[in-house]
Design an enzyme around this catalytic site. Structure first.
Site, PDB file in Angstrom:
ATOM      1  N   PHE A  28       0.835  -1.192   0.000  1.00  0.00           N
ATOM      2  CA  PHE A  28       0.000   0.000   0.000  1.00  0.00           C
ATOM      3  C   PHE A  28       0.876   1.250   0.000  1.00  0.00           C
ATOM      4  O   PHE A  28       1.856   1.328   0.736  1.00  0.00           O
ATOM      5  CB  PHE A  28      -0.897  -0.027   1.240  1.00  0.00           C
ATOM      6  CG  PHE A  28      -1.833   1.135   1.365  1.00  0.00           C
ATOM      7  CD1 PHE A  28      -3.018   1.177   0.647  1.00  0.00           C
ATOM      8  CD2 PHE A  28      -1.533   2.193   2.209  1.00  0.00           C
ATOM      9  CE1 PHE A  28      -3.893   2.245   0.764  1.00  0.00           C
ATOM     10  CE2 PHE A  28      -2.398   3.268   2.342  1.00  0.00           C
ATOM     11  CZ  PHE A  28      -3.584   3.293   1.612  1.00  0.00           C
ATOM     12  N   ASN A  43      -3.293   2.582  10.307  1.00  0.00           N
ATOM     13  CA  ASN A  43      -3.953   2.925   9.051  1.00  0.00           C
ATOM     14  C   ASN A  43      -4.405   1.604   8.433  1.00  0.00           C
ATOM     15  O   ASN A  43      -3.708   1.024   7.612  1.00  0.00           O
ATOM     16  CB  ASN A  43      -3.000   3.683   8.124  1.00  0.00           C
ATOM     17  CG  ASN A  43      -3.684   4.105   6.835  1.00  0.00           C
ATOM     18  OD1 ASN A  43      -4.893   4.003   6.711  1.00  0.00           O
ATOM     19  ND2 ASN A  43      -2.903   4.572   5.877  1.00  0.00           N
ATOM     20  N   PRO A  44      -5.583   1.116   8.861  1.00  0.00           N
ATOM     21  CA  PRO A  44      -6.019  -0.223   8.460  1.00  0.00           C
ATOM     22  C   PRO A  44      -6.732  -0.207   7.109  1.00  0.00           C
ATOM     23  O   PRO A  44      -7.022   0.866   6.572  1.00  0.00           O
ATOM     24  CB  PRO A  44      -7.025  -0.575   9.561  1.00  0.00           C
ATOM     25  CG  PRO A  44      -7.664   0.752   9.871  1.00  0.00           C
ATOM     26  CD  PRO A  44      -6.574   1.796   9.705  1.00  0.00           C
TER      27      PRO A  44
END
Length: 287
Positions: free
Chosen positions: A92, A194-195
Site C-alpha cells: 500500500f 492505518n487499516p
C-alpha cells in the site's frame, strides 16, 4: 545537440496527464521531471534547458502515469513525516492524509521519555519508521499479516537503520488475533493504525484498484471489520494516559468513534478531518 526548455516538457506532460484523468497533473508532471533530473521539485526553475534524452525519459514516465500507474511506483518512493520509504507492487502506498495522524501521535508523545509505540497494519512500515525517526528514544513495534508488505517493511526498516535511525521491531501477526503483542498489554504509550477501511464494492481510482493490494484497502462490514479488532487491541495495549489514532473512511465519521466510545476504558474520543475537511481519523485516550 539541441537543448530544449524544460518548461515546455512539463507543460506537455501536464496536458497528457490532465487528459488521462490524473487528479493532480501539474504536480505529477513536475515530480516526474524532478525525479528524472535528480533534483528537488522546488529547484526545477534553476534548470531552464535540458537534453533531448531527459525530455524522452520524462515522456516515458508520463506515458506510464497516464496509464494510471501510481506516481510512487514510478519514482519508487513515498514520503511520510521527515522520511521517505520505498514502495512498489504488492504494498500500500502511504497517503498525505496520514501525515495528520502521525502529527497527532507525535504531539501526544511530547514530554514522555522512552515511549512504547505500536503500529498495527504497518504495510510499508512508513508510520512506524516516521515515529522512530522523529523519536530516537522510542521503542517502536510494527506488525502486518501480509508477506509482501512485510518484505517492503523489512527493506525500509533496514534502510532507515542504516541511515542512523533507531531500529524498529517488525513482526508478522494479525490484528484480529486477540493475543497479538499480549506481552505489551497495559504498557503502550501510543497505538497508530492505518487499516484497510474502504467499504467493499466502493469505486476507487485505477491507481488504487489496479495497484494497491485489495486486502490493504477494502474491509467487510461496510469497512469497519478490521477497525473493530484494532479498537479491541488498542484498549488492551494502552497504558493509562496512552493514546490511539486510527484512520478511517470518510463515511465512518459516526460509526468508528462509536466503536471507541463503547469501550469503557477509552475516553476523550474525537474525530479529526483530513486535508480536504472530510472525517478521516479518530483518536482516544486510555482512562
Amino acid at each position: 545537440m539541441n537543448r530544449q526548455p524544460l518548461r515546455l516538457a512539463i507543460l506537455e506532460a501536464t496536458r497528457i496527464l490532465d487528459q488521462a484523468g490524473v487528479a493532480s497533473p501539474r504536480t505529477d508532471a513536475e515530480l516526474i521531471a524532478a525525479h528524472v533530473l535528480g533534483v528537488e521539485r522546488g529547484r526545477l526553475p534553476l534548470v531552464p534547458l535540458v537534453d533531448p534524452s531527459v525530455v524522452e525519459a520524462i515522456g516515458q514516465l508520463v506515458s506510464q502515469r497516464a496509464k494510471r500507474v501510481p506516481l510512487q511506483h514510478l519514482t519508487g518512493w513515498a514520503a511520510l513525516g521527515d522520511i521517505t520509504v520505498s514502495v512498489g507492487s504488492g504494498v500500500f502506498v502511504p497517503r498525505p492524509e496520514t501525515e495528520l495522524l502521525l502529527e497527532w501521535g507525535l504531539k501526544l508523545l511530547k514530554g514522555r521519555e522512552y515511549p512504547v509505540v505500536v503500529d498495527l497494519c504497518t504495510g510499508s512500515g512508513a508510520l512506524a519508521l516516521a515515529v522512530a525517526n522523529a523519536r530516537p528514544d522510542a521503542v517502536v513495534y510494527a506488525v502486518d499479516n501480509d508477506t509482501n508488505a512485510l518484505a517492503w517493511a523489512r527493506h525500509n526498516a533496514d534502510a532507515r537503520a542504516a541511515a542512523g535511525d533507531t531500529p524498529i521491531r517488525l513482526y508478522s501477526g494479525d490484528v484480529t488475533d486477540p493475543t497479538v503483542f499480549a506481552e505489551l498489554d497495559g504498557l503502550v504509550d501510543l497505538v497508530l493504525c492505518n487499516p484497510p477501511y474502504v467499504p467493499e464494492g466502493t469505486p476507487v481510482p485505477p491507481e488504487v484498484a489496479d495497484h494497491d493490494p485489495p486486502q490493504a484497502v477494502f474491509a467487510a462490514e461496510g469497512g469497519i471489520d478490521v477497525i473493530r479488532h484494532v479498537v479491541a487491541t488498542a484498549a488492551r495495549l494502552l497504558r493509562p494516559g496512552g493514546g490511539v489514532a486510527i484512520e478511517h473512511d470518510d463515511t465512518h465519521g459516526a460509526a468508528v468513534p462509536a466503536l471507541l466510545r463503547a469501550r469503557r476504558v477509552l475516553k476523550d474520543v474525537r474525530d479529526h478531518p483530513d486535508l480536504s475537511g472530510r472525517p478521516r481519523f479518530v483518536t482516544a485516550l486510555r482512562g
